[in-house]
Motif scaffolding. Structure first.
Motif, PDB file in Angstrom:
ATOM      1  N   ILE A  21       0.142  -2.460  -2.648  1.00  0.00           N
ATOM      2  CA  ILE A  21      -0.461  -2.223  -4.479  1.00  0.00           C
ATOM      3  C   ILE A  21      -0.646  -1.284  -5.063  1.00  0.00           C
ATOM      4  N   PHE A  24       0.491   2.038  -4.751  1.00  0.00           N
ATOM      5  CA  PHE A  24       1.784   2.659  -5.917  1.00  0.00           C
ATOM      6  C   PHE A  24       0.787   2.575  -7.180  1.00  0.00           C
ATOM      7  N   ALA A  25      -0.614   1.910  -7.412  1.00  0.00           N
ATOM      8  CA  ALA A  25      -0.767   1.502  -8.337  1.00  0.00           C
ATOM      9  C   ALA A  25      -2.212   3.478  -9.039  1.00  0.00           C
ATOM     10  N   ASN A  28       1.297   5.859  -9.761  1.00  0.00           N
ATOM     11  CA  ASN A  28       0.942   5.967 -10.298  1.00  0.00           C
ATOM     12  C   ASN A  28       0.519   6.427 -11.874  1.00  0.00           C
ATOM     13  N   ASN A  86       5.781   8.825  -0.279  1.00  0.00           N
ATOM     14  CA  ASN A  86       5.079   9.340  -1.644  1.00  0.00           C
ATOM     15  C   ASN A  86       4.741  10.767  -0.590  1.00  0.00           C
ATOM     16  N   GLN A 143       2.629  -8.221  -9.315  1.00  0.00           N
ATOM     17  CA  GLN A 143       2.358  -6.471  -8.750  1.00  0.00           C
ATOM     18  C   GLN A 143       2.845  -5.768 -10.002  1.00  0.00           C
ATOM     19  N   ARG A 144       3.533  -5.953 -10.248  1.00  0.00           N
ATOM     20  CA  ARG A 144       4.171  -4.077 -11.331  1.00  0.00           C
ATOM     21  C   ARG A 144       3.546  -4.683 -12.629  1.00  0.00           C
ATOM     22  N   GLU A 147       0.142  -2.291 -10.437  1.00  0.00           N
ATOM     23  CA  GLU A 147       0.705  -1.013 -10.507  1.00  0.00           C
ATOM     24  C   GLU A 147       0.751  -0.585 -11.497  1.00  0.00           C
ATOM     25  N   TRP A 148       1.275  -0.885 -12.620  1.00  0.00           N
ATOM     26  CA  TRP A 148       2.408  -0.150 -13.467  1.00  0.00           C
ATOM     27  C   TRP A 148       0.822  -0.239 -14.416  1.00  0.00           C
ATOM     28  N   THR A 150      -1.734   0.876 -14.321  1.00  0.00           N
ATOM     29  CA  THR A 150      -2.906   2.409 -14.525  1.00  0.00           C
ATOM     30  C   THR A 150      -2.191   3.502 -15.001  1.00  0.00           C
TER      31      THR A 150
END
Length: 167
Positions: A21, A24-25, A28, A86, A143-144, A147-148, A150
């Motif tokens: 997480i 991905f954060a 993002n 990544n 989780q989403r 992550e989103w 940010t």
């Protein structure tokens, strides 16, 4: 709130999920900054028609990668695929900003979006195998959300960062 608490408790008991997480954060956040300033950057040295071609080229990279995943079933080892994807995407973003060149930006976009199906497909498969079916809705929602979350600060900071740090 109880469902969110259960999801958080599950995640805390699996440190690898927290690390994923965080990855991905962070990705993002930085991608949000880049994507916010990409159009003005490209338009500073070329035309809107060329920008359209660059975006189309990037989309073709994503399409080809997605088709390759569909045909091959994707990488077997999910975490190395996520990390390598990544890393490649990050290098592509750096290359896009090295010099004002439409071809370089198009190639970088092709590579950058070409990593998306690999990274996101591998991450989804990983989460689905590591999360019990009865927890998936709660865990995936949290989780989403994390992550989103940010992206909003990235969009807010993109302008000042572009004006005061990058020229």
């Amino acid at each position: 709130l109880q469902d969110a608490g259960a999801a958080l408790q599950y995640m805390r008991s699996h440190r690898g999920l927290i690390a994923l997480i965080a990855l991905f954060a962070g990705a993002n956040f930085f991608q949000g900054i880049v994507l916010s300033i990409l159009t003005p950057m490209v338009l500073s040295f070329t035309t809107a028609d060329v920008l359209g071609r660059i975006i189309t080229t990037a989309g073709i990279g994503m399409l080809i990668s997605g088709l390759a995943i569909e045909i091959t079933g994707g990488p077997k080892r999910k975490i190395p695929a996520i990390l390598a994807g990544n890393m490649v995407a990050s290098v592509a973003l750096v290359l896009a900003g090295l010099k004002p060149n439409a071809v370089l930006v198009a190639i970088s976009g092709f590579i950058f979006l070409g990593t998306d199906p690999i990274v996101l497909g591998s991450a989804s498969a990983f989460w689905q195998t590591k999360t019990p079916p009865e927890m998936q809705g709660r865990v995936f929602s949290l989780q989403r959300l994390i992550e989103w979350s940010t992206l909003a600060p990235a969009f807010l900071l993109a302008g000042p960062i572009a004006d005061h740090i990058f020229n």
